[in-house]
Write an enzyme that holds these catalytic residues in place. Structure first.
Site, PDB file in Angstrom:
ATOM      1  N   ILE A  14       0.811  -1.222   0.000  1.00 13.76           N
ATOM      2  CA  ILE A  14       0.000   0.000   0.000  1.00 13.76           C
ATOM      3  C   ILE A  14       0.840   1.267   0.000  1.00 13.76           C
ATOM      4  O   ILE A  14       0.314   2.356  -0.171  1.00 13.76           O
ATOM      5  CB  ILE A  14      -1.004   0.022   1.177  1.00 13.76           C
ATOM      6  CG1 ILE A  14      -0.304  -0.045   2.527  1.00 13.76           C
ATOM      7  CG2 ILE A  14      -2.013  -1.105   1.039  1.00 13.76           C
ATOM      8  CD1 ILE A  14      -1.232   0.189   3.701  1.00 13.76           C
ATOM      9  N   GLU A  38      -0.260  -5.471   9.355  1.00 14.05           N
ATOM     10  CA  GLU A  38       0.381  -4.355   8.660  1.00 14.05           C
ATOM     11  C   GLU A  38       1.876  -4.515   8.890  1.00 14.05           C
ATOM     12  O   GLU A  38       2.336  -4.531  10.036  1.00 14.05           O
ATOM     13  CB  GLU A  38      -0.116  -3.023   9.216  1.00 14.05           C
ATOM     14  CG  GLU A  38      -1.599  -2.809   8.975  1.00 14.05           C
ATOM     15  CD  GLU A  38      -2.160  -1.595   9.709  1.00 14.05           C
ATOM     16  OE1 GLU A  38      -1.439  -0.977  10.508  1.00 14.05           O
ATOM     17  OE2 GLU A  38      -3.341  -1.284   9.470  1.00 14.05           O
ATOM     18  N   ARG A  64      15.016  14.475  15.317  1.00 12.66           N
ATOM     19  CA  ARG A  64      14.237  13.343  14.802  1.00 12.66           C
ATOM     20  C   ARG A  64      12.794  13.788  14.640  1.00 12.66           C
ATOM     21  O   ARG A  64      12.083  14.001  15.619  1.00 12.66           O
ATOM     22  CB  ARG A  64      14.335  12.139  15.746  1.00 12.66           C
ATOM     23  CG  ARG A  64      15.725  11.536  15.793  1.00 12.66           C
ATOM     24  CD  ARG A  64      16.133  11.049  14.426  1.00 12.66           C
ATOM     25  NE  ARG A  64      17.276  10.151  14.492  1.00 12.66           N
ATOM     26  CZ  ARG A  64      17.791   9.575  13.429  1.00 12.66           C
ATOM     27  NH1 ARG A  64      17.279   9.807  12.226  1.00 12.66           N
ATOM     28  NH2 ARG A  64      18.830   8.779  13.548  1.00 12.66           N
ATOM     29  N   GLU A  96      29.042  10.484   9.493  1.00 13.19           N
ATOM     30  CA  GLU A  96      28.378  11.133  10.628  1.00 13.19           C
ATOM     31  C   GLU A  96      29.330  11.710  11.664  1.00 13.19           C
ATOM     32  O   GLU A  96      28.970  12.650  12.355  1.00 13.19           O
ATOM     33  CB  GLU A  96      27.405  10.158  11.300  1.00 13.19           C
ATOM     34  CG  GLU A  96      26.214   9.847  10.430  1.00 13.19           C
ATOM     35  CD  GLU A  96      25.092   9.143  11.177  1.00 13.19           C
ATOM     36  OE1 GLU A  96      25.161   8.990  12.410  1.00 13.19           O
ATOM     37  OE2 GLU A  96      24.127   8.746  10.495  1.00 13.19           O
ATOM     38  N   PRO A 114       9.777  -6.185  15.957  1.00 13.30           N
ATOM     39  CA  PRO A 114       9.312  -7.340  15.183  1.00 13.30           C
ATOM     40  C   PRO A 114       7.803  -7.544  15.159  1.00 13.30           C
ATOM     41  O   PRO A 114       7.314  -8.358  14.387  1.00 13.30           O
ATOM     42  CB  PRO A 114      10.019  -8.518  15.850  1.00 13.30           C
ATOM     43  CG  PRO A 114      10.341  -8.049  17.223  1.00 13.30           C
ATOM     44  CD  PRO A 114      10.571  -6.570  17.112  1.00 13.30           C
ATOM     45  N   GLU A 140      22.420  15.133   2.194  1.00  8.86           N
ATOM     46  CA  GLU A 140      22.000  16.535   2.057  1.00  8.86           C
ATOM     47  C   GLU A 140      20.884  16.934   3.013  1.00  8.86           C
ATOM     48  O   GLU A 140      20.715  18.114   3.312  1.00  8.86           O
ATOM     49  CB  GLU A 140      21.608  16.845   0.620  1.00  8.86           C
ATOM     50  CG  GLU A 140      20.371  16.121   0.140  1.00  8.86           C
ATOM     51  CD  GLU A 140      20.023  16.432  -1.306  1.00  8.86           C
ATOM     52  OE1 GLU A 140      18.822  16.357  -1.628  1.00  8.86           O
ATOM     53  OE2 GLU A 140      20.919  16.747  -2.098  1.00  8.86           O
ATOM     54  N   GLU A 142      20.678  15.748   6.199  1.00 10.94           N
ATOM     55  CA  GLU A 142      21.128  15.283   7.508  1.00 10.94           C
ATOM     56  C   GLU A 142      21.998  16.350   8.170  1.00 10.94           C
ATOM     57  O   GLU A 142      22.935  16.860   7.560  1.00 10.94           O
ATOM     58  CB  GLU A 142      21.927  13.981   7.310  1.00 10.94           C
ATOM     59  CG  GLU A 142      22.168  13.183   8.526  1.00 10.94           C
ATOM     60  CD  GLU A 142      22.773  11.824   8.182  1.00 10.94           C
ATOM     61  OE1 GLU A 142      22.482  10.895   8.939  1.00 10.94           O
ATOM     62  OE2 GLU A 142      23.515  11.677   7.195  1.00 10.94           O
TER      63      GLU A 142
END
Length: 186
Positions: A14, A38, A64, A96, A114, A140, A142
């Site tokens: 989906i 799902e 985040r 990083e 899981p 780009e 980050e």
């Protein structure tokens, strides 16, 4: 264990994204009834515990969006198609943090969630670090700050909920256990 297995009867994608794909699967339960699941499909990731020669842990601070906040984490990144996890770990460490390592050792791999996702994270420890003269560029989209902290400072960041993700908490607890056992990071 066969008595616990759910058999897929139908599967429909989906959503196909840059990082994840989402499927709805109809499954036949062990009791013969059906249910829907799902499932988030993810290519997998690596996470690295970089430890300097002085025994400091190299962390990154970044925003985040899913959490709507800044978190402190160990360096990590998504596996690219066809890329070996150890190559991803080296690349992500350099991108990083601006460090490269002589020693990069696989510690473990684990599933993040899981119950609905197949993402697996391969955890490495990086030692014998040296600063790169020409550090690799971040993606780009980050933006990170690099921190070097002692284990005690990292534990304080956990208490302050600045370190608040499972992979980083796991890494800090791993280092703490190694220290308690009086072992080098094995």
């Amino acid at each position: 264990m066969e008595h616990l297995v759910e058999k897929t009867v139908a599967k429909k994608q989906i959503f196909a994204g840059k990082v994840i794909d989402l499927y709805v699967e109809e499954v036949q339960l062990p009791n013969g009834k059906t249910s829907k699941r799902e499932i988030v499909k993810h290519p997998g990731a690596v996470a690295i515990i970089p430890v300097t020669n002085e025994g400091k842990i190299v962390l990154v601070r970044q925003y985040r969006k899913a959490m709507e906040r800044v978190l402190v984490e160990i360096p990590a990144g998504k596996l690219e198609k066809g890329e070996a996890p150890i190559a991803t770990a080296r690349r992500e460490l350099e991108e990083e943090t601006g460090y490269k390592c002589e020693t990069l050792r696989h510690l473990t791999s684990f599933y993040t969630s899981p119950g609905f996702a197949d993402e697996i994270v391969h955890l490495y420890i990086a030692e014998n670090l040296s600063k790169l003269e020409n550090a690799a560029s971040l993606d780009e989209d980050e933006f990170v700050d690099v921190l070097e902290v002692t284990l005690e400072e990292a534990l304080q960041l956990v208490k302050e909920h600045q370190i608040y993700d499972a992979k980083t908490a796991y890494a800090i607890q791993y280092l703490q256990l190694q220290q308690m056992l009086g072992e080098k990071y094995e």
